[in-house]
Design a protein around this motif. Structure first.
Motif, PDB file in Angstrom:
ATOM      1  N   SER A 163       0.803  -1.227   0.000  1.00  0.00           N
ATOM      2  CA  SER A 163       0.000   0.000   0.000  1.00  0.00           C
ATOM      3  C   SER A 163       0.835   1.277   0.000  1.00  0.00           C
ATOM      4  O   SER A 163       0.323   2.346  -0.359  1.00  0.00           O
ATOM      5  N   TYR A 164       2.102   1.196   0.390  1.00  0.00           N
ATOM      6  CA  TYR A 164       2.926   2.407   0.467  1.00  0.00           C
ATOM      7  C   TYR A 164       3.136   2.959  -0.942  1.00  0.00           C
ATOM      8  O   TYR A 164       3.648   2.274  -1.829  1.00  0.00           O
ATOM      9  N   LYS A 165       2.725   4.194  -1.155  1.00  0.00           N
ATOM     10  CA  LYS A 165       2.678   4.790  -2.492  1.00  0.00           C
ATOM     11  C   LYS A 165       4.010   4.696  -3.226  1.00  0.00           C
ATOM     12  O   LYS A 165       4.072   4.287  -4.392  1.00  0.00           O
ATOM     13  N   ASP A 166       5.095   5.073  -2.583  1.00  0.00           N
ATOM     14  CA  ASP A 166       6.400   5.055  -3.258  1.00  0.00           C
ATOM     15  C   ASP A 166       6.796   3.639  -3.663  1.00  0.00           C
ATOM     16  O   ASP A 166       7.401   3.438  -4.726  1.00  0.00           O
ATOM     17  N   LEU A 167       6.469   2.658  -2.830  1.00  0.00           N
ATOM     18  CA  LEU A 167       6.790   1.266  -3.143  1.00  0.00           C
ATOM     19  C   LEU A 167       5.950   0.782  -4.316  1.00  0.00           C
ATOM     20  O   LEU A 167       6.475   0.127  -5.238  1.00  0.00           O
ATOM     21  N   VAL A 168       4.669   1.071  -4.299  1.00  0.00           N
ATOM     22  CA  VAL A 168       3.770   0.652  -5.385  1.00  0.00           C
ATOM     23  C   VAL A 168       4.227   1.253  -6.709  1.00  0.00           C
ATOM     24  O   VAL A 168       4.237   0.576  -7.752  1.00  0.00           O
ATOM     25  N   GLU A 169       4.662   2.500  -6.687  1.00  0.00           N
ATOM     26  CA  GLU A 169       5.123   3.165  -7.914  1.00  0.00           C
ATOM     27  C   GLU A 169       6.402   2.531  -8.445  1.00  0.00           C
ATOM     28  O   GLU A 169       6.553   2.333  -9.662  1.00  0.00           O
ATOM     29  N   LEU A 170       7.335   2.205  -7.546  1.00  0.00           N
ATOM     30  CA  LEU A 170       8.569   1.566  -7.999  1.00  0.00           C
ATOM     31  C   LEU A 170       8.284   0.161  -8.517  1.00  0.00           C
ATOM     32  O   LEU A 170       8.848  -0.256  -9.538  1.00  0.00           O
ATOM     33  N   MET A 171       7.409  -0.568  -7.827  1.00  0.00           N
ATOM     34  CA  MET A 171       7.056  -1.915  -8.279  1.00  0.00           C
ATOM     35  C   MET A 171       6.476  -1.882  -9.690  1.00  0.00           C
ATOM     36  O   MET A 171       6.773  -2.742 -10.519  1.00  0.00           O
ATOM     37  N   ALA A 172       5.670  -0.885  -9.970  1.00  0.00           N
ATOM     38  CA  ALA A 172       5.077  -0.764 -11.306  1.00  0.00           C
ATOM     39  C   ALA A 172       6.149  -0.547 -12.374  1.00  0.00           C
ATOM     40  O   ALA A 172       5.985  -0.942 -13.529  1.00  0.00           O
ATOM     41  N   LYS A 173       7.266   0.035 -11.951  1.00  0.00           N
ATOM     42  CA  LYS A 173       8.351   0.326 -12.894  1.00  0.00           C
ATOM     43  C   LYS A 173       9.261  -0.881 -13.120  1.00  0.00           C
ATOM     44  O   LYS A 173       9.733  -1.109 -14.245  1.00  0.00           O
ATOM     45  N   ILE A 174       9.508  -1.670 -12.083  1.00  0.00           N
ATOM     46  CA  ILE A 174      10.527  -2.722 -12.187  1.00  0.00           C
ATOM     47  C   ILE A 174       9.977  -4.141 -12.118  1.00  0.00           C
ATOM     48  O   ILE A 174      10.728  -5.096 -12.294  1.00  0.00           O
ATOM     49  N   ASP A 175       8.670  -4.303 -11.879  1.00  0.00           N
ATOM     50  CA  ASP A 175       8.089  -5.641 -11.771  1.00  0.00           C
ATOM     51  C   ASP A 175       6.922  -5.735 -12.747  1.00  0.00           C
ATOM     52  O   ASP A 175       5.886  -5.105 -12.558  1.00  0.00           O
ATOM     53  N   THR A 176       7.091  -6.551 -13.793  1.00  0.00           N
ATOM     54  CA  THR A 176       6.067  -6.645 -14.834  1.00  0.00           C
ATOM     55  C   THR A 176       4.831  -7.408 -14.367  1.00  0.00           C
ATOM     56  O   THR A 176       3.778  -7.324 -14.999  1.00  0.00           O
ATOM     57  N   THR A 177       4.954  -8.169 -13.286  1.00  0.00           N
ATOM     58  CA  THR A 177       3.789  -8.858 -12.705  1.00  0.00           C
ATOM     59  C   THR A 177       3.774  -8.572 -11.210  1.00  0.00           C
ATOM     60  O   THR A 177       4.062  -9.448 -10.395  1.00  0.00           O
ATOM     61  N   PRO A 178       3.430  -7.334 -10.804  1.00  0.00           N
ATOM     62  CA  PRO A 178       3.627  -6.892  -9.421  1.00  0.00           C
ATOM     63  C   PRO A 178       2.832  -7.654  -8.363  1.00  0.00           C
ATOM     64  O   PRO A 178       3.180  -7.607  -7.195  1.00  0.00           O
TER      65      PRO A 178
END
Length: 385
Positions: free
Chosen positions: A313-328
């Motif tokens: 749920s942490y916004k910064d983590l979710v945003e980075l995951m969207a950038k580096i993990d194609t299946t978050p």
């Protein structure tokens, strides 16, 4: 627990012996990891994962197993390209025992040079990451670790010493990572604290992997460098430079165009060997040995997310995951098809960090006490490393 200082990091990075330097780097990561966990509790930090990655790198640096693997799995004599070269050489009257001797040349020259190049590239990457990121961890512990209450100005001063901008040249992700580690020390919301720690690990991982891209490519492509040198070695083997009769024969055959078939056969053999060797190098480098299991980096992780990290749920983590993990939200396709591809590599690493954040096997020492004592005396330890 000894806490490696900035001076320790610099001293270790300057060691010329790559084997000794690697074991000291690995041990330093373990020590740094333990120090960080004294503030975070039993939660893996980037140094925890780096301990085992560095230990794995040591196998390549020490040139363990890879040469034997190449010799066992690349059966030169069965290659049609090898047999065709032997047939053409025989037609040209270049000796009857050529098969055995050429087989030995491939093993002793091509395989050995490939293993050497991989060892050098891995050692260079191991040193490169340690003297940058290991140093920043030691500096972080020295400058920000004793706060009992958050002091954002102190953390900002620490970060100010690092370069702005994205990797490979900038250190913006390191600034963000150490800020997240620092804030996690004081975070009372347990969910947010654990997500901050995961985010910090991933931010450093992204910086590290971007910085390592040249050395990873160099390692994986070791079979495709030195082609011209090896080609000359094969021709010199068939036509020894010290024998003037052999050289006269070679020049005559070249002038009459009769070496074209032979040279083409040499090139076809080299090309096939390069592809086969690269396949074995990839399999060798894409293995991570942990204390109680070995991970094939090309395979999907056979884990489930820890419950507390199953829904982020942490916004910064979710945003980075969207950038580096194609299946978050899934481990599907977490295996890296091409370790040379940064996106593919980061997808696997992201899932690894998330799945193993609380895995106690990662907290085990990398070396036995007597091995640590030996390396601290400046000796390469005995026994299995």
């Amino acid at each position: 627990m000894h806490s490696p200082s900035m001076a320790d990091i610099r001293r270790i990075a300057l060691i010329n012996n790559p084997v000794l330097r690697n074991v000291l780097i690995t041990q330093s990561y373990y020590e740094l990891s333990e120090i960080i966990m004294s503030r975070t509790g039993a939660v893996a930090n980037w140094c925890t994962f780096a301990t085992w990655a560095s230990r794995q790198a040591g196998q390549s640096i020490r040139k363990e197993d890879l040469q034997r693997t190449l010799e066992a799995r690349v059966d030169i004599k069965l290659l049609k390209e090898f047999q065709a070269l032997i047939a053409i050489a025989s037609e040209m009257g270049i000796g009857s025992s050529i098969s055995v001797r050429l087989h030995a040349l491939v093993k002793n020259s091509l395989f050995t040079s490939v293993v050497d190049r991989i060892g050098e590239a891995v050692a260079k990457g191991n040193k490169k990451v340690f003297e940058e990121i290991g140093f920043q961890f030691a500096r972080f512990i020295a400058e920000c670790f004793d706060n009992t209450e958050p002091d954002l100005q102190r953390c900002e001063l620490f970060c100010r010493e690092m370069l702005d901008g994205d990797p490979p040249d900038g250190q913006q992700y390191l600034k963000r990572a150490f800020t997240n580690y620092y804030m996690a020390f004081f975070e009372r919301d347990e969910q947010l604290r654990l997500e901050r720690l995961l985010l910090a690990n991933l931010q450093i991982g992204f910086h590290e992997q971007t910085r390592l891209q040249p050395e990873i490519l160099e390692s994986l492509n070791a079979a495709f460098t030195g082609k011209d040198i090896f080609r000359k070695e094969v021709i010199d083997f068939l036509f020894p430079p010290g024998s003037w009769l052999s050289q006269v024969r070679f020049l005559y055959l070249k002038a009459t165009g009769k070496t074209s078939r032979l040279e083409a056969a040499i090139d076809r053999l080299i090309m096939e060997l390069q592809h086969l060797v690269r396949k074995q190098i990839t399999a060798y480098l894409m293995t991570l040995n942990l204390p109680h299991e070995s991970l094939l980096l090309s395979k999907d992780l056979q884990r489930t997310y820890p419950k507390v990290l199953s829904c982020l749920s942490y916004k910064d983590l979710v945003e980075l995951m969207a950038k580096i993990d194609t299946t978050p939200e899934s481990l599907k396709e977490s295996g890296a098809e091409d370790w040379a591809d940064l996106t593919d590599r980061m997808h696997f690493i992201t899932e690894l960090f998330r799945c193993y954040q609380f895995d106690e096997q990662l907290y085990e020492p990398a070396f036995k006490p007597e091995q640590v004592e030996a390396m601290k005396r400046g000796e390469v330890p005995m026994g299995r490393l």
